[in-house]
Structure formats: C-alpha cells, structure tokens
Write a protein that holds these residues in place. Sequence first.
Motif, mmCIF file in Angstrom:
data_model
loop_
_atom_site.group_PDB
_atom_site.id
_atom_site.type_symbol
_atom_site.label_atom_id
_atom_site.label_comp_id
_atom_site.label_asym_id
_atom_site.label_seq_id
_atom_site.Cartn_x
_atom_site.Cartn_y
_atom_site.Cartn_z
ATOM 1 N N MET A 1 -9.633 14.581 -6.703
ATOM 2 C CA MET A 1 -8.996 14.326 -5.515
ATOM 3 C C MET A 1 -8.646 12.554 -5.512
ATOM 4 O O MET A 1 -8.787 11.554 -6.183
ATOM 5 C CB MET A 1 -9.912 13.938 -4.321
ATOM 6 N N HIS A 2 -7.534 12.539 -5.406
ATOM 7 C CA HIS A 2 -6.668 11.128 -4.943
ATOM 8 C C HIS A 2 -6.568 10.397 -4.257
ATOM 9 O O HIS A 2 -6.063 11.042 -3.049
ATOM 10 C CB HIS A 2 -4.837 11.057 -5.993
ATOM 11 N N GLU A 3 -6.922 9.278 -4.171
ATOM 12 C CA GLU A 3 -7.253 8.009 -3.063
ATOM 13 C C GLU A 3 -5.480 8.116 -2.545
ATOM 14 O O GLU A 3 -4.306 7.890 -3.140
ATOM 15 C CB GLU A 3 -7.303 7.312 -3.559
ATOM 16 N N VAL A 4 -5.440 8.071 -1.623
ATOM 17 C CA VAL A 4 -4.219 8.195 -0.693
ATOM 18 C C VAL A 4 -4.589 6.919 -0.044
ATOM 19 O O VAL A 4 -5.813 6.774 1.151
ATOM 20 C CB VAL A 4 -3.769 9.157 0.152
ATOM 21 N N ILE A 5 -3.622 5.791 0.594
ATOM 22 C CA ILE A 5 -3.845 4.946 1.727
ATOM 23 C C ILE A 5 -2.726 4.961 2.307
ATOM 24 O O ILE A 5 -1.467 4.916 2.276
ATOM 25 C CB ILE A 5 -3.149 3.848 0.872
ATOM 26 N N ALA A 6 -2.792 5.184 4.176
ATOM 27 C CA ALA A 6 -1.440 5.334 5.485
ATOM 28 C C ALA A 6 -2.396 4.277 5.593
ATOM 29 O O ALA A 6 -3.423 3.725 6.280
ATOM 30 C CB ALA A 6 -2.134 6.992 5.554
ATOM 31 N N HIS A 7 -0.991 3.934 6.561
ATOM 32 C CA HIS A 7 -1.368 2.960 7.390
ATOM 33 C C HIS A 7 -0.036 2.862 8.339
ATOM 34 O O HIS A 7 0.751 2.939 8.370
ATOM 35 C CB HIS A 7 -0.863 2.188 6.499
ATOM 36 N N GLY A 8 -0.585 3.260 9.876
ATOM 37 C CA GLY A 8 0.354 3.887 10.462
ATOM 38 C C GLY A 8 1.221 1.980 11.184
ATOM 39 O O GLY A 8 0.095 1.501 10.924
ATOM 40 N N VAL A 9 1.962 1.663 11.537
ATOM 41 C CA VAL A 9 2.906 0.862 11.982
ATOM 42 C C VAL A 9 4.166 0.779 13.242
ATOM 43 O O VAL A 9 4.709 2.040 13.487
ATOM 44 C CB VAL A 9 3.547 0.279 11.030
ATOM 45 N N PRO A 10 3.303 0.476 14.017
ATOM 46 C CA PRO A 10 4.520 0.398 15.410
ATOM 47 C C PRO A 10 6.240 -0.132 15.149
ATOM 48 O O PRO A 10 5.911 -1.271 13.627
ATOM 49 C CB PRO A 10 4.514 -0.538 16.323
ATOM 50 N N ALA A 11 7.125 1.138 14.836
ATOM 51 C CA ALA A 11 8.360 0.691 13.985
ATOM 52 C C ALA A 11 9.341 0.294 15.633
ATOM 53 O O ALA A 11 9.522 1.423 16.653
ATOM 54 C CB ALA A 11 8.867 0.965 13.391
ATOM 55 N N ALA A 12 10.220 -0.768 15.535
ATOM 56 C CA ALA A 12 11.586 -1.036 17.090
ATOM 57 C C ALA A 12 12.233 -0.431 16.567
ATOM 58 O O ALA A 12 13.284 -1.060 14.749
ATOM 59 C CB ALA A 12 11.483 -2.446 17.488
ATOM 60 N N LEU A 13 12.773 1.102 16.590
ATOM 61 C CA LEU A 13 14.637 0.964 15.683
ATOM 62 C C LEU A 13 15.499 1.041 16.981
ATOM 63 O O LEU A 13 16.007 0.671 17.700
ATOM 64 C CB LEU A 13 14.792 3.265 16.479
ATOM 65 N N VAL A 14 15.932 0.424 15.766
ATOM 66 C CA VAL A 14 17.354 -1.196 16.123
ATOM 67 C C VAL A 14 18.128 0.476 17.158
ATOM 68 O O VAL A 14 19.102 0.506 15.982
ATOM 69 C CB VAL A 14 17.536 -2.324 14.992
ATOM 70 N N ALA A 15 19.044 0.075 17.890
ATOM 71 C CA ALA A 15 19.454 0.835 18.633
ATOM 72 C C ALA A 15 19.568 0.739 20.549
ATOM 73 O O ALA A 15 18.387 0.216 20.810
ATOM 74 C CB ALA A 15 19.840 2.293 18.322
ATOM 75 N N LEU A 16 20.464 0.723 21.325
ATOM 76 C CA LEU A 16 20.348 0.452 22.702
ATOM 77 C C LEU A 16 19.550 1.047 23.201
ATOM 78 O O LEU A 16 20.066 2.954 22.562
ATOM 79 C CB LEU A 16 22.160 0.528 23.054
ATOM 80 N N GLY A 17 18.226 0.875 23.581
ATOM 81 C CA GLY A 17 17.606 1.763 24.415
ATOM 82 C C GLY A 17 16.698 2.848 23.102
ATOM 83 O O GLY A 17 15.896 2.928 24.490
ATOM 84 N N ALA A 18 17.051 2.328 21.998
ATOM 85 C CA ALA A 18 15.665 3.014 21.499
ATOM 86 C C ALA A 18 14.305 2.771 21.833
ATOM 87 O O ALA A 18 13.701 1.615 21.730
ATOM 88 C CB ALA A 18 16.142 2.996 20.556
ATOM 89 N N PRO A 19 13.168 3.807 22.165
ATOM 90 C CA PRO A 19 12.123 3.287 21.724
ATOM 91 C C PRO A 19 11.034 3.686 20.707
ATOM 92 O O PRO A 19 11.700 3.078 19.884
ATOM 93 C CB PRO A 19 11.519 4.667 22.296
ATOM 94 N N GLU A 20 10.383 2.261 21.402
ATOM 95 C CA GLU A 20 9.497 1.891 19.257
ATOM 96 C C GLU A 20 9.207 3.445 18.887
ATOM 97 O O GLU A 20 8.328 3.998 19.986
ATOM 98 C CB GLU A 20 8.410 1.088 19.786
ATOM 99 N N VAL A 21 8.832 3.744 18.236
ATOM 100 C CA VAL A 21 8.350 4.555 17.069
ATOM 101 C C VAL A 21 6.852 4.318 16.221
ATOM 102 O O VAL A 21 6.714 3.231 16.242
ATOM 103 C CB VAL A 21 9.994 5.610 16.278
ATOM 104 N N GLU A 22 6.153 5.449 16.356
ATOM 105 C CA GLU A 22 5.077 5.393 15.275
ATOM 106 C C GLU A 22 5.604 5.826 13.943
ATOM 107 O O GLU A 22 6.700 6.949 13.369
ATOM 108 C CB GLU A 22 4.257 5.702 15.765
#
Length: 136
Positions: A1-22
């Motif tokens: 099995m191959h190693e996978v590194i996954a890292h969740g990051v909060p990201a702000a979608l730059v748009a008027l009134g856009a919510p933060e996305v994961e």
Amino acid sequence: MHEVIAHGVPAALVALGAPEVEACLEYRVDDPYAVSMAFGAGCALGGSSVAWVFARKLLVDGVTTSAGLGDVRVRPYDPEQTVIEFWVDGACAVLLLRTEDIRAFLSATYRAVPLGSEWRRISWDEVLARLTEGQH
C-alpha cells in the motif's frame, strides 16, 4: 500500500458572502511530483466534489512568490495567508488559505519524500509498461 498524506485545511472562497469551505490537500508517495486539492460538494456546481492536481513544487514556490502560469496559480497574499487560483474556461475560483497550514502539509510531504528525491519513488517499470501498452 502506498503512503498518502491528507491534510484538511480551512479555505476562504474569495467572493462576496461566500462561506468558508473545507478543502483537503493530498500527497501520494507513488505520485511524488504531484499534490491534489479536493473540495466537497458544497463548492461545486451541480453538487459534485472537485479535485485539482498540480505540481508540489508549485505549492512550495507559491508560499513565498507568485508561481504558476496555467490553470493553477499560487502566491502570497500577506505573511500569514496564501492565495490559490483555479482557472477554467476563463473563470477563476480564488481561495485564501493560512500559509501555516500549507507549510505543515508540505513538511509532512518532505518527511515522506524529500524535495529532489521524487524520481526515486517512481516505478519506472510501470511507466514504461504504460507508455508501450498496445504497441505490440
């Protein structure tokens, strides 16, 4: 099995009134030159998840200077934030991420596969088999 590194990051979608996305940054040691960034169904038209694959080096360079000329561009916004732009058909989605989160993800990838040693992780037999597939 191959190693996978996954890292969740909060990201702000730059748009008027856009919510933060994961978003999730992912690195696979069996594809050592690439990283992917995936977004859940809430970020996509039609309710499907979206993933972009791009060079790890683009992310490495983009936290300190503007990098990328194509569909994915990365650049510092300020000392604490990094902008990632995803371009398709003349439209652009702009995300703002904490540079600290990107650096933490990159550090984990460096521990798995140091920069400059990626070529050692490539299965050259598999690459050659794919390139010559159907040529008999």
